[in-house]
Design a protein around this motif. Sequence first.
Motif, PDB file in Angstrom:
ATOM      1  N   MET A 162      18.908 -44.185  58.866  1.00 15.40           N
ATOM      2  CA  MET A 162      18.155 -43.908  57.654  1.00 15.40           C
ATOM      3  C   MET A 162      16.956 -43.035  58.020  1.00 15.40           C
ATOM      4  O   MET A 162      16.281 -43.271  59.000  1.00 15.40           O
ATOM      5  CB  MET A 162      17.695 -45.219  57.031  1.00 15.40           C
ATOM      6  N   GLY A 163      16.692 -42.023  57.200  1.00 18.59           N
ATOM      7  CA  GLY A 163      15.601 -41.089  57.445  1.00 18.59           C
ATOM      8  C   GLY A 163      14.251 -41.631  57.031  1.00 18.59           C
ATOM      9  O   GLY A 163      14.126 -42.763  56.569  1.00 18.59           O
ATOM     10  N   VAL A 164      13.256 -40.792  57.210  1.00 15.89           N
ATOM     11  CA  VAL A 164      11.885 -41.141  56.855  1.00 15.89           C
ATOM     12  C   VAL A 164      11.615 -40.670  55.429  1.00 15.89           C
ATOM     13  O   VAL A 164      11.743 -39.482  55.125  1.00 15.89           O
ATOM     14  CB  VAL A 164      10.888 -40.477  57.834  1.00 15.89           C
ATOM     15  N   LYS A 165      11.251 -41.602  54.561  1.00 11.38           N
ATOM     16  CA  LYS A 165      10.953 -41.265  53.174  1.00 11.38           C
ATOM     17  C   LYS A 165       9.493 -40.861  53.041  1.00 11.38           C
ATOM     18  O   LYS A 165       8.639 -41.340  53.786  1.00 11.38           O
ATOM     19  CB  LYS A 165      11.236 -42.450  52.252  1.00 11.38           C
ATOM     20  N   GLY A 166       9.237 -39.983  52.090  1.00  9.57           N
ATOM     21  CA  GLY A 166       7.867 -39.555  51.864  1.00  9.57           C
ATOM     22  C   GLY A 166       7.653 -39.072  50.452  1.00  9.57           C
ATOM     23  O   GLY A 166       8.593 -38.894  49.680  1.00  9.57           O
ATOM     24  N   SER A 216      17.487 -36.396  50.584  1.00  7.77           N
ATOM     25  CA  SER A 216      17.230 -36.364  49.147  1.00  7.77           C
ATOM     26  C   SER A 216      15.933 -35.598  48.915  1.00  7.77           C
ATOM     27  O   SER A 216      15.043 -35.587  49.772  1.00  7.77           O
ATOM     28  CB  SER A 216      17.131 -37.780  48.566  1.00  7.77           C
ATOM     29  N   PHE A 217      15.874 -34.949  47.752  1.00  4.96           N
ATOM     30  CA  PHE A 217      14.710 -34.115  47.435  1.00  4.96           C
ATOM     31  C   PHE A 217      14.577 -34.062  45.921  1.00  4.96           C
ATOM     32  O   PHE A 217      15.455 -33.556  45.235  1.00  4.96           O
ATOM     33  CB  PHE A 217      14.920 -32.702  48.000  1.00  4.96           C
ATOM     34  N   THR A 218      13.491 -34.615  45.401  1.00  4.97           N
ATOM     35  CA  THR A 218      13.251 -34.676  43.962  1.00  4.97           C
ATOM     36  C   THR A 218      11.874 -34.099  43.660  1.00  4.97           C
ATOM     37  O   THR A 218      10.901 -34.422  44.344  1.00  4.97           O
ATOM     38  CB  THR A 218      13.318 -36.142  43.462  1.00  4.97           C
ATOM     39  N   GLY A 219      11.808 -33.258  42.642  1.00  5.63           N
ATOM     40  CA  GLY A 219      10.543 -32.690  42.188  1.00  5.63           C
ATOM     41  C   GLY A 219      10.206 -33.207  40.799  1.00  5.63           C
ATOM     42  O   GLY A 219      11.079 -33.293  39.935  1.00  5.63           O
ATOM     43  N   ILE A 220       8.963 -33.570  40.611  1.00  3.56           N
ATOM     44  CA  ILE A 220       8.502 -34.080  39.309  1.00  3.56           C
ATOM     45  C   ILE A 220       7.288 -33.265  38.889  1.00  3.56           C
ATOM     46  O   ILE A 220       6.310 -33.160  39.625  1.00  3.56           O
ATOM     47  CB  ILE A 220       8.121 -35.568  39.393  1.00  3.56           C
ATOM     48  N   LEU A 221       7.376 -32.690  37.693  1.00  5.65           N
ATOM     49  CA  LEU A 221       6.261 -31.962  37.092  1.00  5.65           C
ATOM     50  C   LEU A 221       5.681 -32.833  35.996  1.00  5.65           C
ATOM     51  O   LEU A 221       6.424 -33.355  35.154  1.00  5.65           O
ATOM     52  CB  LEU A 221       6.756 -30.647  36.481  1.00  5.65           C
ATOM     53  N   TRP A 257       2.367 -31.792  40.598  1.00  8.23           N
ATOM     54  CA  TRP A 257       3.693 -31.707  41.213  1.00  8.23           C
ATOM     55  C   TRP A 257       3.822 -32.836  42.220  1.00  8.23           C
ATOM     56  O   TRP A 257       2.955 -33.028  43.067  1.00  8.23           O
ATOM     57  CB  TRP A 257       3.888 -30.373  41.929  1.00  8.23           C
ATOM     58  N   THR A 258       4.911 -33.578  42.116  1.00  9.07           N
ATOM     59  CA  THR A 258       5.225 -34.644  43.056  1.00  9.07           C
ATOM     60  C   THR A 258       6.584 -34.324  43.679  1.00  9.07           C
ATOM     61  O   THR A 258       7.535 -34.014  42.956  1.00  9.07           O
ATOM     62  CB  THR A 258       5.298 -36.012  42.355  1.00  9.07           C
ATOM     63  N   ILE A 259       6.651 -34.371  44.981  1.00  4.36           N
ATOM     64  CA  ILE A 259       7.921 -34.221  45.680  1.00  4.36           C
ATOM     65  C   ILE A 259       8.207 -35.535  46.397  1.00  4.36           C
ATOM     66  O   ILE A 259       7.390 -36.008  47.187  1.00  4.36           O
ATOM     67  CB  ILE A 259       7.890 -33.069  46.702  1.00  4.36           C
ATOM     68  N   GLU A 260       9.358 -36.124  46.076  1.00  5.80           N
ATOM     69  CA  GLU A 260       9.823 -37.323  46.765  1.00  5.80           C
ATOM     70  C   GLU A 260      11.013 -36.897  47.620  1.00  5.80           C
ATOM     71  O   GLU A 260      11.916 -36.213  47.131  1.00  5.80           O
ATOM     72  CB  GLU A 260      10.229 -38.405  45.770  1.00  5.80           C
ATOM     73  N   TYR A 261      11.025 -37.278  48.874  1.00  2.45           N
ATOM     74  CA  TYR A 261      12.041 -36.769  49.782  1.00  2.45           C
ATOM     75  C   TYR A 261      12.369 -37.803  50.850  1.00  2.45           C
ATOM     76  O   TYR A 261      11.627 -38.760  51.079  1.00  2.45           O
ATOM     77  CB  TYR A 261      11.546 -35.481  50.456  1.00  2.45           C
ATOM     78  N   THR A 297      15.773 -36.494  59.874  1.00  2.00           N
ATOM     79  CA  THR A 297      15.276 -36.986  61.154  1.00  2.00           C
ATOM     80  C   THR A 297      13.749 -36.983  61.120  1.00  2.00           C
ATOM     81  O   THR A 297      13.137 -36.282  60.311  1.00  2.00           O
ATOM     82  CB  THR A 297      15.752 -36.103  62.334  1.00  2.00           C
ATOM     83  N   GLU A 298      13.135 -37.726  62.004  1.00  2.00           N
ATOM     84  CA  GLU A 298      11.678 -37.841  62.018  1.00  2.00           C
ATOM     85  C   GLU A 298      10.966 -36.537  62.340  1.00  2.00           C
ATOM     86  O   GLU A 298       9.833 -36.334  61.924  1.00  2.00           O
ATOM     87  CB  GLU A 298      11.252 -38.908  63.031  1.00  2.00           C
ATOM     88  N   ASP A 299      11.623 -35.643  63.091  1.00  2.00           N
ATOM     89  CA  ASP A 299      10.957 -34.416  63.503  1.00  2.00           C
ATOM     90  C   ASP A 299      10.985 -33.311  62.445  1.00  2.00           C
ATOM     91  O   ASP A 299      10.407 -32.248  62.642  1.00  2.00           O
ATOM     92  CB  ASP A 299      11.535 -33.899  64.825  1.00  2.00           C
TER      93      ASP A 299
END
Length: 147
Positions: free
Chosen positions: A1-5, A98-103, A112-116, A120-122
């Motif tokens: 599982m990747g790093v969410k941010g 995953s990559f989501t943009g919210i205006l 602008w919010t980006i949820e991603y 990989t961690e790098d």
Amino acid sequence: MGVKGKLIALVEVKCGGHPILDFFHIHTHHIPNISPNIINHLEIHAGETVKVGSIVSCNYNEAGQKKSAKQVIEAIDLDKKSITWKVIEGDVLESYSSFTGILSCEHEWTTWTIEYEKKTEDIPEPLIQLGLLLDLTKDIERHLFKK
């Protein structure tokens, strides 16, 4: 599982947020004419205005490279003045699962919010993509003041 941010940036718009939201909701097809340095081509599959479930494809410039993305409109809330896009195909998904943009627009502020989720961690944070969205917002604001 990747790093969410999640990245969040606000930009002040003197024209008010509602006209900016209208551009992304109703006048989306004009964006390549307003900001050709960022968006080269934009296509709304099945119509000229975006609605929940609409698929939007675009070609854009990122750090001097041509990129593409296909997004689905996940949500539009005109009362809260927000639109949510989820990337379903394209270059950004090479680095992010995953990559989501919210205006969202309120008074003189556009957020602008980006949820991603990084694969990989790098993988770097998507600061370049966030900067493009802020620049695009300012291009639309300049266009609105020309009218």
